[in-house]
Design a protein around this motif. Structure first.
Motif, PDB file in Angstrom:
ATOM      1  N   THR A 126      -0.431   8.765  -0.384  1.00 51.58           N
ATOM      2  CA  THR A 126      -0.783   8.436   0.889  1.00 51.58           C
ATOM      3  C   THR A 126      -1.209   7.037   1.118  1.00 51.58           C
ATOM      4  O   THR A 126      -0.987   6.446   2.385  1.00 51.58           O
ATOM      5  CB  THR A 126      -1.955   9.309   1.307  1.00 51.58           C
ATOM      6  OG1 THR A 126      -1.462  10.598   1.060  1.00 51.58           O
ATOM      7  CG2 THR A 126      -2.160   9.247   2.985  1.00 51.58           C
ATOM      8  N   PHE A 156      -2.039  12.840  -4.633  1.00 55.20           N
ATOM      9  CA  PHE A 156      -2.058  12.742  -3.036  1.00 55.20           C
ATOM     10  C   PHE A 156      -2.818  11.347  -2.332  1.00 55.20           C
ATOM     11  O   PHE A 156      -2.198  10.608  -1.486  1.00 55.20           O
ATOM     12  CB  PHE A 156      -2.392  13.750  -2.240  1.00 55.20           C
ATOM     13  CG  PHE A 156      -1.403  14.776  -2.446  1.00 55.20           C
ATOM     14  CD1 PHE A 156      -0.381  14.755  -1.723  1.00 55.20           C
ATOM     15  CD2 PHE A 156      -1.753  15.975  -3.193  1.00 55.20           C
ATOM     16  CE1 PHE A 156       0.629  15.742  -1.931  1.00 55.20           C
ATOM     17  CE2 PHE A 156      -0.702  17.010  -3.333  1.00 55.20           C
ATOM     18  CZ  PHE A 156       0.390  17.078  -2.603  1.00 55.20           C
ATOM     19  N   LEU A 157      -4.083  11.187  -2.642  1.00 55.63           N
ATOM     20  CA  LEU A 157      -4.700  10.010  -2.030  1.00 55.63           C
ATOM     21  C   LEU A 157      -4.064   8.510  -2.442  1.00 55.63           C
ATOM     22  O   LEU A 157      -3.957   7.638  -1.566  1.00 55.63           O
ATOM     23  CB  LEU A 157      -5.947   9.688  -2.886  1.00 55.63           C
ATOM     24  CG  LEU A 157      -6.858   8.670  -2.595  1.00 55.63           C
ATOM     25  CD1 LEU A 157      -7.333   8.794  -0.836  1.00 55.63           C
ATOM     26  CD2 LEU A 157      -8.269   8.782  -3.149  1.00 55.63           C
ATOM     27  N   GLU A 178       6.357   8.649  -0.405  1.00 50.55           N
ATOM     28  CA  GLU A 178       5.499   8.164   0.728  1.00 50.55           C
ATOM     29  C   GLU A 178       5.699   6.586   1.104  1.00 50.55           C
ATOM     30  O   GLU A 178       5.579   6.271   2.470  1.00 50.55           O
ATOM     31  CB  GLU A 178       3.802   8.322   0.310  1.00 50.55           C
ATOM     32  CG  GLU A 178       3.298   9.677  -0.031  1.00 50.55           C
ATOM     33  CD  GLU A 178       2.935  10.366   1.373  1.00 50.55           C
ATOM     34  OE1 GLU A 178       3.126   9.935   2.456  1.00 50.55           O
ATOM     35  OE2 GLU A 178       2.580  11.609   1.357  1.00 50.55           O
ATOM     36  N   TYR A 231       1.536   4.556   1.711  1.00 52.16           N
ATOM     37  CA  TYR A 231       2.269   4.740   3.185  1.00 52.16           C
ATOM     38  C   TYR A 231       1.278   3.996   4.019  1.00 52.16           C
ATOM     39  O   TYR A 231       2.017   3.348   4.819  1.00 52.16           O
ATOM     40  CB  TYR A 231       2.436   6.161   3.582  1.00 52.16           C
ATOM     41  CG  TYR A 231       2.708   6.563   4.847  1.00 52.16           C
ATOM     42  CD1 TYR A 231       3.949   6.553   5.496  1.00 52.16           C
ATOM     43  CD2 TYR A 231       1.553   6.445   5.977  1.00 52.16           C
ATOM     44  CE1 TYR A 231       4.348   6.617   6.519  1.00 52.16           C
ATOM     45  CE2 TYR A 231       1.862   6.666   7.206  1.00 52.16           C
ATOM     46  CZ  TYR A 231       3.226   6.781   7.564  1.00 52.16           C
ATOM     47  OH  TYR A 231       3.836   6.844   9.048  1.00 52.16           O
ATOM     48  N   VAL A 232      -0.044   4.184   3.841  1.00 53.26           N
ATOM     49  CA  VAL A 232      -0.764   3.282   4.762  1.00 53.26           C
ATOM     50  C   VAL A 232      -0.513   1.683   4.312  1.00 53.26           C
ATOM     51  O   VAL A 232      -0.643   0.902   5.559  1.00 53.26           O
ATOM     52  CB  VAL A 232      -2.402   3.421   4.435  1.00 53.26           C
ATOM     53  CG1 VAL A 232      -3.349   2.783   5.148  1.00 53.26           C
ATOM     54  CG2 VAL A 232      -2.494   4.934   4.905  1.00 53.26           C
ATOM     55  N   SER A 273       3.593   1.013   5.815  1.00 53.08           N
ATOM     56  CA  SER A 273       4.099   1.324   7.316  1.00 53.08           C
ATOM     57  C   SER A 273       3.960   0.060   8.148  1.00 53.08           C
ATOM     58  O   SER A 273       4.687  -0.064   8.989  1.00 53.08           O
ATOM     59  CB  SER A 273       3.130   2.568   7.767  1.00 53.08           C
ATOM     60  OG  SER A 273       1.792   2.273   7.813  1.00 53.08           O
ATOM     61  N   PHE A 284       7.791  16.812   3.207  1.00 58.54           N
ATOM     62  CA  PHE A 284       6.764  16.671   2.738  1.00 58.54           C
ATOM     63  C   PHE A 284       6.010  17.980   2.610  1.00 58.54           C
ATOM     64  O   PHE A 284       5.320  18.492   1.744  1.00 58.54           O
ATOM     65  CB  PHE A 284       5.703  15.595   3.461  1.00 58.54           C
ATOM     66  CG  PHE A 284       6.317  14.310   3.182  1.00 58.54           C
ATOM     67  CD1 PHE A 284       6.032  13.657   2.165  1.00 58.54           C
ATOM     68  CD2 PHE A 284       6.845  13.314   3.951  1.00 58.54           C
ATOM     69  CE1 PHE A 284       6.151  12.184   1.444  1.00 58.54           C
ATOM     70  CE2 PHE A 284       7.251  12.077   3.827  1.00 58.54           C
ATOM     71  CZ  PHE A 284       6.890  11.621   2.876  1.00 58.54           C
ATOM     72  N   GLU A 338       4.396  19.981  -0.598  1.00 54.57           N
ATOM     73  CA  GLU A 338       2.928  20.025  -0.529  1.00 54.57           C
ATOM     74  C   GLU A 338       2.732  21.555  -0.603  1.00 54.57           C
ATOM     75  O   GLU A 338       1.717  21.793  -1.306  1.00 54.57           O
ATOM     76  CB  GLU A 338       2.475  19.269   0.650  1.00 54.57           C
ATOM     77  CG  GLU A 338       2.546  17.971   0.429  1.00 54.57           C
ATOM     78  CD  GLU A 338       1.938  17.350   1.799  1.00 54.57           C
ATOM     79  OE1 GLU A 338       1.352  17.935   2.820  1.00 54.57           O
ATOM     80  OE2 GLU A 338       2.080  16.103   2.044  1.00 54.57           O
ATOM     81  N   THR A 349       4.842   8.691  -5.076  1.00 51.83           N
ATOM     82  CA  THR A 349       4.596   7.128  -4.267  1.00 51.83           C
ATOM     83  C   THR A 349       5.957   6.724  -3.560  1.00 51.83           C
ATOM     84  O   THR A 349       5.708   6.293  -2.530  1.00 51.83           O
ATOM     85  CB  THR A 349       4.177   6.198  -5.321  1.00 51.83           C
ATOM     86  OG1 THR A 349       2.942   6.816  -5.959  1.00 51.83           O
ATOM     87  CG2 THR A 349       3.924   4.954  -4.793  1.00 51.83           C
TER      88      THR A 349
END
Length: 249
Positions: free
Chosen positions: A82, A78-79, A143, A85-86, A89, A52, A56, A140
């Protein structure tokens, strides 16, 4: 911060001093290093931060020049990535807890990350033209799926260390955590430096291809661990037989 400190002080339970066994650092290192699973998990943690941070630190000039993506638009990419991932996870954490052998899941996630890394530039090996949707899809996939390999690592390392003979107490948790985050931090340092050198010499697509090749190697190692664990039914017997080697003198 002041309010948080006051709240923590108010609700923190009183600390009772207990007599802890004297465990030497050399003994803890020997037990920790004696578990093969720990080395694999450390590699996964390293490559998680390495992949990552390498991406980045080098992506902005490339997407601006090739895809015309401005810094503000890149922030939206990126939003969204990420956010995946949220969302995923908790799913990976639940699956890891439910699996007796989480390594097949971890290997499948790493393979998916390899595919995502290849399609971001895209890699010269694929013969595809750069497209904004390929770039977004690759981000995507990275992440959303790398968490499936990264999240179970700490628990696997802790369990492997305890089976090797370390006590299941705060000292062992702190020791494993310190090694874990040290390796993570190492990846954040090595990634941008090596990635920048590769981009300057060969370009961003070649750099991402190299990262994908390393991630593919990590997949093969994780797959081998998954097969080995499945063949013996459980990793416990193989580790328990070695506990005597870590018994403190």
């Amino acid at each position: 911060m002041i309010v948080t400190a006051i709240v923590n002080q108010r609700f923190m339970p009183p600390v009772v001093k207990t007599v802890e066994p004297d465990v030497r650092t050399s003994h803890m290192l020997r037990c920790f290093a004696g578990a093969r699973e720990n080395w694999l998990c450390l590699l996964i943690v390293f490559f998680y931060s390495f992949d990552f941070l390498t991406f980045e630190s080098c992506v902005a000039p490339y997407v601006d020049r090739v895809l015309g993506i401005t810094p503000a638009t890149l922030g939206l990419y990126f939003l969204a990535a990420t956010g995946s991932y949220v969302l995923t996870s908790p799913v990976w954490a639940r699956l890891a807890d439910a699996c007796r052998n989480p390594y097949p899941m971890m290997a499948a996630c790493i393979l998916t990350v390899t595919v995502g890394t290849l399609i971001i530039p895209p890699s010269p090996l694929l013969g595809l033209a750069p497209r904004w949707w390929l770039f977004g899809l690759g981000m995507t996939l990275q992440e959303a799926f790398f968490g499936g390999a990264y999240i179970p690592c700490f628990q696997q390392m802790l369990q492997a260390s305890v089976r090797r003979g370390l006590p299941d107490d705060l000292h062992t948790h702190a020791f494993v955590s310190s090694v874990y985050w040290s390796v993570y931090s190492l990846g954040t340092v090595v990634g941008p430096v090596s990635g920048g050198l590769l981009v300057d010499s060969f370009g961003f697509p070649v750099m991402m291809t190299c990262v994908a090749a390393l991630t593919l190697l990590l997949f093969l190692l994780t797959l081998a661990q998954a097969v080995a664990t499945s063949c013996r039914g459980d990793s416990r017997p193989a580790d328990v037989t070695d506990e005597r080697e870590c018994a403190p003198a």
